[in-house]
Write a protein that holds these residues in place. Structure first.
Motif, short mmCIF file in Angstrom:
data_model
loop_
_atom_site.label_atom_id
_atom_site.label_comp_id
_atom_site.label_asym_id
_atom_site.label_seq_id
_atom_site.Cartn_x
_atom_site.Cartn_y
_atom_site.Cartn_z
N GLU A 46 1.07 -1.21 -0.15
CA GLU A 46 -0.04 -0.06 0.11
C GLU A 46 0.90 1.34 -0.03
N TRP A 47 1.00 1.92 -0.99
CA TRP A 47 1.84 3.07 -1.24
C TRP A 47 1.19 4.34 -0.50
N ASP A 48 2.29 5.00 0.09
CA ASP A 48 1.83 6.58 0.33
C ASP A 48 1.17 7.21 -0.35
N ASP A 49 1.68 7.20 -1.65
CA ASP A 49 1.11 8.18 -2.80
C ASP A 49 0.25 7.13 -3.52
N PRO A 50 -1.22 7.54 -3.38
CA PRO A 50 -2.17 6.89 -3.81
C PRO A 50 -1.88 6.69 -5.69
N LYS A 51 -1.04 7.74 -6.30
CA LYS A 51 -0.92 7.50 -7.68
C LYS A 51 -0.04 6.35 -8.14
N ARG A 52 0.65 6.06 -7.07
CA ARG A 52 1.70 5.00 -7.41
C ARG A 52 1.16 3.58 -7.44
N GLY A 53 0.05 3.26 -6.77
CA GLY A 53 -0.70 2.21 -6.98
C GLY A 53 -1.33 1.71 -8.35
N LYS A 54 -1.69 0.70 -8.23
CA LYS A 54 -2.74 -0.01 -9.40
C LYS A 54 -3.99 -0.52 -9.16
N HIS A 55 -4.29 -0.79 -8.02
CA HIS A 55 -5.59 -1.27 -7.62
C HIS A 55 -5.59 -1.15 -6.20
N GLN A 56 -6.79 -1.94 -5.59
CA GLN A 56 -7.12 -2.20 -4.20
C GLN A 56 -6.53 -3.35 -3.34
N GLY A 57 -5.36 -3.92 -3.86
CA GLY A 57 -5.20 -5.23 -3.44
C GLY A 57 -5.77 -6.29 -4.10
N THR A 58 -6.67 -6.29 -4.96
CA THR A 58 -7.44 -7.16 -5.87
C THR A 58 -6.71 -7.79 -6.99
N VAL A 59 -6.73 -8.71 -7.48
CA VAL A 59 -6.19 -9.36 -8.66
C VAL A 59 -6.95 -10.30 -9.17
N LYS A 60 -7.43 -10.20 -10.42
CA LYS A 60 -8.55 -11.15 -11.32
C LYS A 60 -9.76 -11.57 -10.25
N GLY A 61 -10.25 -10.62 -9.50
CA GLY A 61 -11.35 -10.68 -8.68
C GLY A 61 -11.02 -11.15 -7.05
N LYS A 62 -9.89 -11.57 -6.90
CA LYS A 62 -9.46 -11.92 -5.77
C LYS A 62 -8.83 -10.96 -4.88
N GLN A 63 -9.52 -10.50 -3.67
CA GLN A 63 -8.91 -9.73 -2.49
C GLN A 63 -7.68 -10.28 -1.71
N TYR A 64 -6.44 -9.68 -1.88
CA TYR A 64 -5.48 -10.31 -1.03
C TYR A 64 -4.95 -9.21 -0.04
N PHE A 65 -5.34 -8.03 -0.21
CA PHE A 65 -5.22 -7.05 0.96
C PHE A 65 -6.27 -5.74 0.71
N LYS A 66 -6.27 -4.98 1.79
CA LYS A 66 -7.04 -3.60 1.44
C LYS A 66 -6.19 -2.27 1.65
N CYS A 67 -6.83 -1.41 0.87
CA CYS A 67 -5.79 -0.14 1.06
C CYS A 67 -6.81 0.83 1.43
N ILE A 68 -6.17 1.64 2.23
CA ILE A 68 -6.99 2.83 2.82
C ILE A 68 -7.50 3.78 1.70
N ASN A 69 -6.65 4.12 0.91
CA ASN A 69 -6.78 5.36 -0.07
C ASN A 69 -6.98 4.55 -1.43
N LYS A 70 -8.01 4.76 -2.10
CA LYS A 70 -8.37 4.12 -3.51
C LYS A 70 -7.30 3.99 -4.23
N GLY A 71 -7.07 2.45 -4.90
CA GLY A 71 -5.88 2.38 -5.87
C GLY A 71 -4.61 2.73 -5.56
N SER A 72 -4.34 2.46 -4.20
CA SER A 72 -3.04 2.91 -3.91
C SER A 72 -2.15 1.37 -3.83
N GLY A 73 -2.81 0.36 -4.34
CA GLY A 73 -1.99 -0.83 -3.88
C GLY A 73 -1.26 -1.46 -4.99
N SER A 74 -0.38 -2.31 -4.98
CA SER A 74 0.25 -2.88 -6.14
C SER A 74 1.21 -4.12 -5.51
N PHE A 75 1.46 -5.15 -6.57
CA PHE A 75 2.27 -6.17 -6.10
C PHE A 75 3.62 -6.06 -6.68
#
Length: 128
Positions: A46-75
């Motif tokens: 979960e990136w401090d800068d939400p613009k860095r992320g690509k998703h909410q911790g979800t890949v192909k419909g499966k939730q792996y983790f949640k982010c506080i800021n929308k779109g701030s997650g990536s693997f």
């Protein structure tokens, strides 16, 4: 599957640890392990800068983790992460210029306040 060339993922980072990506962005590890459809072990960040992320911790419909800021997650793979980015270091890096200049502003404001207090005291001494 560990073929001998890949170290166990637990030897690198832990969930909740602050890290810096190879691109300089800072975040917090929210997941570690396998991601369906992709080889190897991954870290969910979960990136401090939400613009860095690509998703909410979800890949192909499966939730792996949640982010506080929308779109701030990536693997990311461990090779792309730098260990030991503390919260205080992140704050210091982000606000370094402002912190360095704080003393100048603080001292100037205190000097102005002291001058005003001295003027008020002088005025009070002249009043009966």
């Amino acid at each position: 599957m560990n073929n001998g060339n890949e170290k166990s993922i637990v030897e690198y980072f832990y969930i909740g640890e602050r890290v810096k990506g190879d691109d300089g962005n800072v975040g917090t590890i929210r997941y570690q392990g396998k991601v369906d459809g992709f080889e190897g072990n991954w870290y969910g960040i979960e990136w401090d800068d939400p613009k860095r992320g690509k998703h909410q911790g979800t890949v192909k419909g499966k939730q792996y983790f949640k982010c506080i800021n929308k779109g701030s997650g990536s693997f990311m793979k461990y090779e792309k992460l730098i260990k030991g980015e503390t919260f205080m270091k992140s704050i210091s890096d982000k606000f370094h210029q402002k912190i360095d200049n704080y003393g100048i502003y603080y001292n100037n404001n205190n000097n102005n306040n002291n001058n005003n207090n001295n003027n008020n005291n002088n005025n009070n001494n002249n009043n009966i």
